[in-house]
Design a protein around this motif. Structure first.
Motif, mmCIF file in Angstrom:
data_model
loop_
_atom_site.group_PDB
_atom_site.id
_atom_site.type_symbol
_atom_site.label_atom_id
_atom_site.label_comp_id
_atom_site.label_asym_id
_atom_site.label_seq_id
_atom_site.Cartn_x
_atom_site.Cartn_y
_atom_site.Cartn_z
ATOM 1 N N ASN A 1 0.815 -1.213 0.000
ATOM 2 C CA ASN A 1 0.000 0.000 0.000
ATOM 3 C C ASN A 1 0.848 1.263 0.000
ATOM 4 O OD1 ASN A 1 -3.079 -0.513 0.130
ATOM 5 N ND2 ASN A 1 -2.114 -2.146 1.297
ATOM 6 N N LEU A 2 1.985 1.214 0.657
ATOM 7 C CA LEU A 2 2.893 2.359 0.622
ATOM 8 C C LEU A 2 3.404 2.579 -0.804
ATOM 9 C CD1 LEU A 2 4.261 4.607 2.128
ATOM 10 C CD2 LEU A 2 5.987 2.994 2.899
ATOM 11 N N ALA A 3 3.733 1.501 -1.509
ATOM 12 C CA ALA A 3 4.181 1.618 -2.903
ATOM 13 C C ALA A 3 3.064 2.168 -3.791
ATOM 14 C CB ALA A 3 4.654 0.258 -3.420
ATOM 15 N N LEU A 4 1.838 1.704 -3.574
ATOM 16 C CA LEU A 4 0.709 2.194 -4.363
ATOM 17 C C LEU A 4 0.436 3.677 -4.089
ATOM 18 C CD1 LEU A 4 -1.622 -0.924 -4.067
ATOM 19 C CD2 LEU A 4 -0.466 -0.104 -6.142
ATOM 20 N N VAL B 1 -2.933 15.037 -9.982
ATOM 21 C CA VAL B 1 -3.877 16.141 -9.779
ATOM 22 C C VAL B 1 -5.282 15.771 -10.233
ATOM 23 C CG1 VAL B 1 -2.113 17.947 -9.870
ATOM 24 C CG2 VAL B 1 -3.254 17.231 -11.976
ATOM 25 N N ASN B 2 -5.390 14.756 -11.090
ATOM 26 C CA ASN B 2 -6.693 14.327 -11.588
ATOM 27 C C ASN B 2 -7.315 13.212 -10.749
ATOM 28 O OD1 ASN B 2 -6.472 16.083 -13.861
ATOM 29 N ND2 ASN B 2 -5.089 14.596 -14.794
ATOM 30 N N LEU B 3 -6.570 12.739 -9.751
ATOM 31 C CA LEU B 3 -7.050 11.625 -8.932
ATOM 32 C C LEU B 3 -7.883 12.112 -7.753
ATOM 33 C CD1 LEU B 3 -3.805 9.452 -8.668
ATOM 34 C CD2 LEU B 3 -5.769 9.086 -10.175
ATOM 35 N N SER B 4 -8.852 11.289 -7.389
ATOM 36 C CA SER B 4 -9.596 11.524 -6.159
ATOM 37 C C SER B 4 -8.692 11.125 -4.991
ATOM 38 C CB SER B 4 -10.852 10.662 -6.159
ATOM 39 O OG SER B 4 -11.393 10.561 -4.869
ATOM 40 N N LEU B 5 -8.824 11.812 -3.889
ATOM 41 C CA LEU B 5 -8.048 11.455 -2.704
ATOM 42 C C LEU B 5 -8.628 10.234 -1.987
ATOM 43 C CD1 LEU B 5 -7.144 14.960 -1.209
ATOM 44 C CD2 LEU B 5 -5.714 13.437 -2.595
ATOM 45 N N ASP B 6 -9.737 9.710 -2.502
ATOM 46 C CA ASP B 6 -10.340 8.529 -1.887
ATOM 47 C C ASP B 6 -9.394 7.333 -1.900
ATOM 48 O OD1 ASP B 6 -12.624 9.989 -1.420
ATOM 49 O OD2 ASP B 6 -13.720 9.176 -3.144
ATOM 50 N N GLY B 7 -8.633 7.179 -2.963
ATOM 51 C CA GLY B 7 -7.685 6.080 -3.045
ATOM 52 C C GLY B 7 -6.577 6.218 -2.017
ATOM 53 N N LEU B 8 -6.105 7.442 -1.818
ATOM 54 C CA LEU B 8 -5.083 7.703 -0.796
ATOM 55 C C LEU B 8 -5.613 7.302 0.571
ATOM 56 C CD1 LEU B 8 -2.353 8.909 0.104
ATOM 57 C CD2 LEU B 8 -3.458 11.164 0.076
ATOM 58 N N TYR B 9 -6.846 7.679 0.830
ATOM 59 C CA TYR B 9 -7.491 7.346 2.101
ATOM 60 C C TYR B 9 -7.597 5.825 2.269
ATOM 61 C CZ TYR B 9 -10.756 8.013 6.000
ATOM 62 O OH TYR B 9 -11.355 8.024 7.235
ATOM 63 N N ALA B 10 -8.008 5.137 1.207
ATOM 64 C CA ALA B 10 -8.173 3.679 1.274
ATOM 65 C C ALA B 10 -6.843 2.978 1.538
ATOM 66 C CB ALA B 10 -8.795 3.171 -0.029
ATOM 67 N N ALA C 1 -4.153 4.281 2.958
ATOM 68 C CA ALA C 1 -3.725 4.617 4.318
ATOM 69 C C ALA C 1 -4.504 3.788 5.338
ATOM 70 C CB ALA C 1 -3.904 6.109 4.580
ATOM 71 N N SER C 2 -5.781 3.560 5.084
ATOM 72 C CA SER C 2 -6.599 2.731 5.980
ATOM 73 C C SER C 2 -6.081 1.304 6.039
ATOM 74 C CB SER C 2 -8.059 2.721 5.520
ATOM 75 O OG SER C 2 -8.624 3.993 5.655
ATOM 76 N N ARG C 3 -5.626 0.783 4.907
ATOM 77 C CA ARG C 3 -5.072 -0.574 4.891
ATOM 78 C C ARG C 3 -3.765 -0.635 5.686
ATOM 79 N NH1 ARG C 3 -6.472 -0.113 -0.859
ATOM 80 N NH2 ARG C 3 -8.619 -0.802 -0.972
ATOM 81 N N ILE C 4 -3.000 0.442 5.640
ATOM 82 C CA ILE C 4 -1.774 0.493 6.437
ATOM 83 C C ILE C 4 -2.127 0.501 7.922
ATOM 84 C CG2 ILE C 4 0.215 1.936 7.064
ATOM 85 C CD1 ILE C 4 0.383 2.697 4.058
ATOM 86 N N ILE C 5 -3.168 1.226 8.281
ATOM 87 C CA ILE C 5 -3.611 1.234 9.677
ATOM 88 C C ILE C 5 -3.990 -0.184 10.097
ATOM 89 C CG2 ILE C 5 -5.421 2.012 11.266
ATOM 90 C CD1 ILE C 5 -5.554 4.612 9.500
ATOM 91 N N THR D 1 6.883 10.972 5.160
ATOM 92 C CA THR D 1 6.906 10.550 6.561
ATOM 93 C C THR D 1 6.525 9.081 6.699
ATOM 94 O OG1 THR D 1 6.370 12.813 7.217
ATOM 95 C CG2 THR D 1 6.081 11.102 8.876
ATOM 96 N N LEU D 2 5.549 8.635 5.915
ATOM 97 C CA LEU D 2 5.219 7.209 5.903
ATOM 98 C C LEU D 2 6.456 6.380 5.562
ATOM 99 C CD1 LEU D 2 1.768 7.104 4.054
ATOM 100 C CD2 LEU D 2 2.194 6.277 6.377
ATOM 101 N N LYS D 3 7.192 6.821 4.559
ATOM 102 C CA LYS D 3 8.390 6.083 4.128
ATOM 103 C C LYS D 3 9.457 6.070 5.223
ATOM 104 C CE LYS D 3 8.069 7.192 -0.788
ATOM 105 N NZ LYS D 3 8.780 7.907 -1.867
ATOM 106 N N VAL D 4 9.663 7.207 5.854
ATOM 107 C CA VAL D 4 10.672 7.286 6.920
ATOM 108 C C VAL D 4 10.285 6.378 8.082
ATOM 109 C CG1 VAL D 4 11.653 8.796 8.697
ATOM 110 C CG2 VAL D 4 11.559 9.561 6.325
ATOM 111 N N LEU D 5 9.034 6.431 8.490
ATOM 112 C CA LEU D 5 8.602 5.604 9.615
ATOM 113 C C LEU D 5 8.609 4.124 9.263
ATOM 114 C CD1 LEU D 5 5.780 7.808 11.149
ATOM 115 C CD2 LEU D 5 8.105 7.447 12.014
#
Length: 157
Positions: free
Chosen positions: A50-53, A66-75, A77-81, A123-127
């Motif tokens: 998920n971090l790679a995606l 810039v054309n992407l919905s942030l919904d995918g980012l949220y999804a 990140a939720s899988r990482i949680i 920050t995700l990558k660093v952590l």
């Protein structure tokens, strides 16, 4: 002289532990740790995928983000949680929550700040790479910084 009598109350839990197939608390903890360890590799694989995606789709290397919905980012990140237990003490789960918070605030405030997204991804990558080697105070400071970036760049939620 005291007339105190000590009466030992029956301990059902101790009886169950001593009975056929029973486990001591220590043995149960050992078995649980072994089971958790077996899930660690799967959790880390989910986190890394998920971090790679996230980086591929939402990172600065994708000019079409810039054309992407942030919904995918949220999804993602939720899988990482969800899988964050594979790297306990890394701060990765909390960081992924901060990514979700950034997306939520972006929606509420009708804004999209790619610099803030970039900071969160970095920050995700660093952590992921070094979070477990940081002190609790260092992780707390990093996560506070993310909250500050979100507030400054996209506003209050």
């Amino acid at each position: 002289m005291s007339n105190v009598r000590f009466i030992r109350a029956p301990n059902k839990l101790a009886e169950l532990a001593r009975g056929k197939g029973g486990l001591s608390a220590g043995e149960a903890v050992k078995r649980a740790n072994v089971a958790l360890e077996s899930l660690k590799d799967a959790s880390i694989a989910i986190i890394d995928e998920n971090l790679a995606l996230i980086d591929q789709a939402y990172g600065p290397g994708n000019p079409d983000r810039v054309n992407l919905s942030l919904d995918g980012l949220y999804a993602h990140a939720s899988r990482i949680i969800d899988a964050g237990g594979g790297l306990p003490g890394s701060g990765l789960e909390e960081c992924a929550r901060k990514v979700c918070e950034l997306v939520d605030r972006s929606r509420v405030n009708h804004t999209r700040d790619w610099d803030a997204v970039d900071v969160h991804i970095a920050t995700l990558k660093v952590l992921r790479a070094q979070g477990q080697s940081l002190t609790a105070a260092q992780r707390k400071s990093v996560l506070k910084g993310l909250s500050d970036v979100t507030t400054k760049r996209v506003g209050e939620g």
